[in-house]
Write a protein that holds these residues in place. Structure first.
Motif, PDB file in Angstrom:
ATOM      1  N   UNK A   1       0.814  -1.177  -0.169  1.00 20.19           N
ATOM      2  CA  UNK A   1      -0.003  -0.035   0.065  1.00 20.19           C
ATOM      3  C   UNK A   1       1.059   1.181   0.140  1.00 20.19           C
ATOM      4  N   UNK A   2       0.422   2.272  -0.549  1.00 20.08           N
ATOM      5  CA  UNK A   2       1.097   3.594  -0.632  1.00 20.08           C
ATOM      6  C   UNK A   2      -0.018   4.611   0.109  1.00 20.08           C
ATOM      7  N   UNK A   3       0.768   5.220   1.147  1.00 22.14           N
ATOM      8  CA  UNK A   3      -0.102   6.193   1.981  1.00 22.14           C
ATOM      9  C   UNK A   3       1.029   7.160   2.308  1.00 22.14           C
ATOM     10  N   UNK A   4       0.706   8.605   2.163  1.00 26.85           N
ATOM     11  CA  UNK A   4       1.419   9.760   2.613  1.00 26.85           C
ATOM     12  C   UNK A   4       2.990   9.500   2.367  1.00 26.85           C
ATOM     13  N   UNK A   5       3.437   9.196   1.123  1.00 26.61           N
ATOM     14  CA  UNK A   5       4.750   8.967   0.931  1.00 26.61           C
ATOM     15  C   UNK A   5       5.571   7.694   1.232  1.00 26.61           C
ATOM     16  N   UNK A   6       4.629   6.934   1.841  1.00 22.91           N
ATOM     17  CA  UNK A   6       5.344   5.585   2.491  1.00 22.91           C
ATOM     18  C   UNK A   6       4.599   4.372   1.962  1.00 22.91           C
ATOM     19  N   UNK A   7       5.432   3.264   2.099  1.00 25.22           N
ATOM     20  CA  UNK A   7       5.031   2.012   1.568  1.00 25.22           C
ATOM     21  C   UNK A   7       4.867   1.175   2.720  1.00 25.22           C
ATOM     22  N   UNK A   8       3.762   0.205   2.670  1.00 24.68           N
ATOM     23  CA  UNK A   8       3.186  -0.773   3.792  1.00 24.68           C
ATOM     24  C   UNK A   8       3.018  -1.938   3.035  1.00 24.68           C
TER      25      UNK A   8
END
Length: 257
Positions: free
Chosen positions: A84-91
């Protein structure tokens, strides 16, 4: 759903080897059989789009190709439901997902480096080896073959398409749809987005009317999922920033955080 050649990846804390050196070394050791997933892989299609369909000569500088392929590899994992991509980060998003061997290796590397989450960091880590890695996958699948090209003072390796018609398929689909103003399907919209990220759009649109460029921008802004669009924006900013630093004489090697 798992298909022949796909791998079920389990996210664990086991270290897969870290850093750009490990990524490059994996090109020699990672088993990459032909992959038969139900969806085409964006990285494979962009690899073919970024080179001449007959000679295998790259249409872009190496760095642009590397960043484009790094972004495509991450998008393939997002589309698979693994990231997932959220607020410039990968999870890491799912524990059991069907991916090919290369995608699985990337996921294990990410799981082993929980302190690194920024999209820009992973783009910078993946970009230097991305072309070599995707090339190995396509060689294993019988899509391209390695050819040594002699130059004046050195030799170079190109990955020449086995079937020029197959290699030129994405280019033909994109240019025809852009010229006609037709909607871009999901894969073509992603490829068009990568063209904007890397600067390949100038070559793609050569000879097409001005309306084709406007249509390309409309389709990529309107059809890309939010996560994919965010990832592409970061990739383009990183690539543009690197070009600016090189022009200004302040280029520094190594990924930023």
């Amino acid at each position: 759903m798992t298909t022949k050649g796909a791998t079920m990846v389990h996210h664990t804390g086991a270290r897969a080897g870290t850093g750009t050196a490990a990524w490059a070394d994996a090109a020699m050791t990672l088993p990459l059989p032909a992959v038969h997933l139900r969806r085409p892989l964006l990285a494979d299609e962009f690899f073919l789009l970024a080179q001449d369909a007959v000679t295998g000569r790259l249409r872009l500088p190496d760095r642009a190709v590397g960043f484009g392929l790094a972004a495509a590899l991450l998008v393939d994992l997002v589309d698979a439901g693994a990231l997932r991509v959220r607020d410039g980060r990968l999870w890491l998003a799912a524990r059991h997902v069907p991916v090919d061997a290369l995608g699985g290796w990337i996921l294990r590397w990410m799981a082993a480096e929980p302190g690194y989450r920024r999209v820009g960091t992973w783009l910078a880590l993946l970009a230097p080896g991305a072309h070599q890695q995707v090339a190995r996958r396509l060689v294993a699948a019988g899509v391209v073959r390695r050819r040594t090209v002699r130059r004046l003072l050195a030799t170079a390796v190109r990955h020449v398409p086995v079937d020029p018609n197959r290699a030129g398929w994405a280019w033909a689909r994109l240019t025809v749809r852009l010229q006609r103003g037709e909607p871009l399907p999901d894969l073509e919209a992603r490829l068009a987005g990568l063209c904007l990220v890397t600067g390949l759009d100038d070559a793609l649109l050569t000879g097409l009317p001005a309306a084709a460029r406007r249509h390309l921008h409309r389709e990529t802004s309107g059809r890309l999922p939010t996560e994919v669009g965010e990832l592409f924006t970061i990739a383009r900013n990183r690539l543009d920033g690197a070009s600016h630093r090189r022009r200004s004489g302040r280029w520094r090697r190594g990924p930023a955080g």
